[in-house]
Design a protein around this motif. Sequence first.
Motif, PDB file in Angstrom:
ATOM      1  N   ARG A 178      -1.991  -6.302   1.897  1.00  0.00           N
ATOM      2  CA  ARG A 178      -2.557  -5.278   1.014  1.00  0.00           C
ATOM      3  C   ARG A 178      -1.540  -4.168   0.737  1.00  0.00           C
ATOM      4  O   ARG A 178      -1.376  -3.732  -0.410  1.00  0.00           O
ATOM      5  N   THR A 179      -0.854  -3.734   1.780  1.00  0.00           N
ATOM      6  CA  THR A 179       0.151  -2.688   1.612  1.00  0.00           C
ATOM      7  C   THR A 179       1.291  -3.166   0.727  1.00  0.00           C
ATOM      8  O   THR A 179       1.816  -2.410  -0.097  1.00  0.00           O
ATOM      9  N   TYR A 180       1.687  -4.422   0.882  1.00  0.00           N
ATOM     10  CA  TYR A 180       2.748  -4.973   0.047  1.00  0.00           C
ATOM     11  C   TYR A 180       2.311  -5.048  -1.409  1.00  0.00           C
ATOM     12  O   TYR A 180       3.070  -4.684  -2.312  1.00  0.00           O
ATOM     13  N   PHE A 181       1.095  -5.517  -1.656  1.00  0.00           N
ATOM     14  CA  PHE A 181       0.607  -5.633  -3.029  1.00  0.00           C
ATOM     15  C   PHE A 181       0.523  -4.267  -3.703  1.00  0.00           C
ATOM     16  O   PHE A 181       0.759  -4.141  -4.915  1.00  0.00           O
ATOM     17  N   LYS A 182       0.189  -3.241  -2.933  1.00  0.00           N
ATOM     18  CA  LYS A 182       0.109  -1.898  -3.502  1.00  0.00           C
ATOM     19  C   LYS A 182       1.478  -1.368  -3.912  1.00  0.00           C
ATOM     20  O   LYS A 182       1.561  -0.467  -4.761  1.00  0.00           O
ATOM     21  N   SER A 183       2.533  -1.918  -3.304  1.00  0.00           N
ATOM     22  CA  SER A 183       3.882  -1.455  -3.627  1.00  0.00           C
ATOM     23  C   SER A 183       4.445  -2.119  -4.876  1.00  0.00           C
ATOM     24  O   SER A 183       5.488  -1.701  -5.387  1.00  0.00           O
ATOM     25  N   SER A 214       4.838  -2.976   6.020  1.00  0.00           N
ATOM     26  CA  SER A 214       4.426  -2.100   7.099  1.00  0.00           C
ATOM     27  C   SER A 214       4.624  -0.625   6.772  1.00  0.00           C
ATOM     28  O   SER A 214       3.829   0.216   7.177  1.00  0.00           O
ATOM     29  N   ILE A 215       5.677  -0.291   6.012  1.00  0.00           N
ATOM     30  CA  ILE A 215       6.023   1.119   5.858  1.00  0.00           C
ATOM     31  C   ILE A 215       5.553   1.720   4.548  1.00  0.00           C
ATOM     32  O   ILE A 215       5.489   2.941   4.420  1.00  0.00           O
ATOM     33  N   LYS A 216       5.222   0.896   3.575  1.00  0.00           N
ATOM     34  CA  LYS A 216       4.767   1.447   2.297  1.00  0.00           C
ATOM     35  C   LYS A 216       3.257   1.477   2.234  1.00  0.00           C
ATOM     36  O   LYS A 216       2.572   0.606   2.729  1.00  0.00           O
ATOM     37  N   ASP A 217       2.728   2.477   1.607  1.00  0.00           N
ATOM     38  CA  ASP A 217       1.273   2.582   1.476  1.00  0.00           C
ATOM     39  C   ASP A 217       0.937   3.358   0.191  1.00  0.00           C
ATOM     40  O   ASP A 217       1.712   4.157  -0.267  1.00  0.00           O
TER      41      ASP A 217
END
Length: 298
Positions: free
Chosen positions: A159-164, A295-298
């Motif tokens: 989910r965090t990756y897709f948001k980036s 992991s680090i992008k949100d």
Amino acid sequence: MYYRRKMSDWVLDLLIYVLLCVLVIATLYPFMNALAISLNEAADTTRGGITIFPRKFTIENYRTIAQNQALYRGFIVSALRTVIGTFAGVLITGMMAYALSKKSLKGRNIYMTLCVVTMYFSGGLIPYFLLLRSINLLNSFWVYILPNLVNVWNMIIMRTYFKSLPEALEESARIDGASTFKVFFRIILPTSAPIIATIALFCGVFQWNSWFDAAVFVTRRELKPVQSILNEIINSSRFAEEIAKAGPGATRLGRMNVINPRSITMATMIAVIVPIILVYPFIQKYFAKGLMIGSIKD
């Protein structure tokens, strides 16, 4: 500008290299020890003292486990559950992560809260067993697949990756009339190779190493994965190993060759570990990148 290194820098570098060497040795030693025992002559193994090299090289231990038909069936079951479970897990988890990455999804925060709660609280083994029994998953191959379709931790990373990802990618496809499923399969997935490879590795290792579900929910021997067969071999060899230590040094299994239970156990362990080790190098280049971005992008 030239920077002159101080003595403290050299000392720090030396300390780092020493610690890294100790870490590498501590990581590799158990595997090398198991490999050495599996390749050592059985009668000689009972003497002990084997470290990372076999004293008397032999492949007789591997010939013995090659005659175990249950091990072959276990490999097939494990391979099937790994391939099917990884594919289905990545697909379903990815679809869920993609949906929860959209701000336009109504009740998104409620869904996320419910997902996170399951990471901290469980209904317990007995209610879980009764649930699987009520939906006829006991003694079924699908008990390995369906309960593990979604992993919340993996979903959060995806989910965090897709948001980036840039919104322009999806907007351009929407303008061309692409549906949500078409956007996901034609746009999102092809541009998400790092995170897909990372989650596939997580799912694959979990499915290949899993044995507890087979021990609790499956009694049919033909559905036992290779990890369960290995667990049975280890448990059954403990008593035989104690007898071997008290006796002439070994027991006889199968043919007239002298075989040590510990050697058989180690040979089976190596045979089970090797497939995962062979797969890892092919996705290593995606692993670190996908894990860090997710992991680090949100």
